[in-house]
Motif scaffolding. Structure first.
Motif: not given
Lengths: 261, 254
Positions: A146, A149-150, A152, A154, A156-162
């Motif tokens: 998960k 894929i996240n 891969t 994006h 930055e969005i993944a990072s903001v989502e933790g």
């Protein structure tokens, strides 16, 4: 069927199992040149292993991993573009590896088998290593699927989502280095990238989800191993390049299939 | 008085010795739409990245409230066509249920596109998909970096209205980065005009009458007409006839 052929088949299937999903990430993240660089540096790993008397299985994984971490560091400094850095590292690692091998005094190393693989020389010991590594890589891929894929899609969005982006990225590099170390046996350092990206590109045509693509890429890679071995058996062609030729043929065939998703 | 969602205290940031942000202090509140405006190179994206925790400031502090839950919509993104992924799956990457993802896509008006490969979406649809991803975890703070990029004018209006409605229904704070002031003004509670430092801030009516704002954006975008008594450099900066930067109220730099 003779033992060596069975070993070759099992070894090829073990590598194909993990080459499929990893190859997908190489394609999705546009890491083909990166994969090439790590593969070339594996040759440096062989020569360093022989030179320093360390187990070669360790150095062929360790050197690509160190090169990968070095790349991350250099890229963050922003001195040169990643493309140029890869070009410099890839070819200097390959050349240094070749020079060192030629300098080794007493050891006779079969250069052809390092460059193009020697599938038919796989031993029972190699099989243990291949399946140990393939098993660990599979576990890592499933556990990190998960977040992989996240990041891969994006980072930055993944990072903001933790998601711990740099940890996941480092894990992907570790996985890549490990797969390169075992794939080297099968197709040699020059053809590893082909083993990774061609099955993935073939699978793309018929996949609608990332998971489908990863699994189909694995299956495609396995089929090409069987085809390549058969081709090598009947025509006496070297096994590694035969696998890659079959892989390319399957890819061409897939182009006739309608694109899904 | 409610707690601020996030508090910035004298935040500064420089890249390679070139200052990008100086002494930024602000509080972002729940239920309030804050718009960040400023010319190119004003440090808008840097400030957003610091608020998101993607960048660390050189000095000053960023204090998020313990219950802060951010939904982030980046500028227009590119997803490699080799990655087979549906719109619904893209939203689900936020680690939510299938149902929540459907609801979010319905909310932003593209419920009919759940199964479409994300790469086939148009510019406006893609921005909506990004918005759906940002709201799917029911955040209390939305950060939107130029949310209407690549969307035609009528679509921009609709998107801003949608953002205003979403912030109400989610009762969340919104921080939005924008260039196009006219459209943004109507849907904004608080405007911060940034040019490496905070030039001026307030509600849209106050800000558009502020000399610092007019100096930067000129009369073309101000609501109230004024005499255009200055010139702009090619960077959009305000310069006088000799080419020197003009200072607005609250400008502390040289």
């Amino acid at each position: 069927m003779t033992d060596f052929l069975l070993y070759a088949l099992l070894a090829g299937l073990g590598v194909a199992l993990v080459a499929g999903p990893l190859g997908c990430f190489v394609v999705w993240r546009r890491m083909a040149y990166f994969g090439d660089t790590l593969a070339h540096s594996a040759l440096l790993g062989v020569s360093l292993g022989v030179l320093l008397g360390i187990n070669i299985s360790i150095t062929v994984a360790a050197v690509p991993l160190l090169i990968a971490l070095g790349l991350v560091f250099l890229e963050q400094r922003g001195i040169l573009s990643l493309d140029t850095l890869l070009g410099i590292l890839s070819h200097s690692a390959l050349a240094t590896g070749l020079v060192l091998i030629s300098l080794l005094p007493d050891v006779r190393v079969d250069l052809m088998s390092l460059l193009f693989g020697d599938l038919l020389a796989v031993t029972i010991n190699d099989l243990w290593i291949i399946y140990g590594v393939a098993g660990s890589v599979t576990i890592l891929l499933v556990a990190l699927w998960k977040p992989l894929i996240n990041i891969t899609v994006h980072a930055e969005i993944a990072s903001v989502e933790g998601v711990k982006v740099s940890a996941v990225r480092t894990a992907l590099m570790l996985i890549t280095a490990l797969v390169i170390a075992i794939a080297m046996k099968i197709v040699g350092v020059l053809l590893i990238t082909a083993l990774l990206i061609i099955p993935a590109a073939t699978a793309r045509r018929v996949s609608r989800t990332p998971e489908q693509m990863a699994i189909i890429a694995s299956l495609v890679a396995m089929v090409t191993v069987v085809m390549g071995l058969a081709m090598s058996w009947y025509s006496d062609a070297p096994a590694g390049p035969s696998v890659v030729v079959c892989s390319a043929l399957l890819f061409l065939l897939s182009l006739t299939a309608p694109q899904r998703g | 008085m409610t707690e601020p969602l996030i508090t910035l205290d004298r935040v500064s940031k420089a890249f390679a010795q070139r200052p990008v942000l100086a002494n930024i202090s602000m509080q972002l509140m729940r239920g309030e739409i804050t718009t960040l405006i400023g010319p190119n190179g004003a440090g808008k994206s840097t400030l957003v990245r610091i608020i998101l925790g993607l960048l660390q400031p050189d000095s000053g502090s960023v204090r998020p409230s313990p219950e802060l839950e951010i939904g982030y919509m980046p500028q227009k993104i590119h997803i490699d066509p080799t990655l087979p992924i549906s719109t619904c799956r893209f939203v689900q990457l936020a680690n939510t249920s299938h149902r929540a993802c459907h609801a979010a896509l319905e909310q932003v008006g593209i419920g009919h596109l759940t199964q479409a490969p994300i790469q086939t979406l148009s510019g406006g649809e893609m921005q909506r998909a990004l918005l759906a991803r940002a709201i799917v975890r029911q955040p209390n703070f939305l950060v939107l970096d130029e949310p209407v990029q690549g969307v035609d004018v009528s679509g921009q209006n609709a998107l801003y209205r949608m953002i205003a409605e979403l912030s109400k229904s989610l009762n969340c704070g919104v921080l939005m980065v924008s260039h196009d002031l006219h459209l943004v003004m109507s849907a904004t509670d608080h405007v911060i005009c940034l040019n490496q430092h905070i030039c001026c801030q307030g509600n849209p009516e106050q800000v558009t009458q502020d000399q610092a704002y007019i100096d930067i954006f000129g009369q073309t975008t101000a609501i109230y007409a004024h005499q255009h008594d200055h010139h702009h450099s090619i960077h959009g900066e305000v310069v006088d006839e000799q080419g020197n930067h003009q200072h607005g109220e609250g400008c502390s730099h040289d």
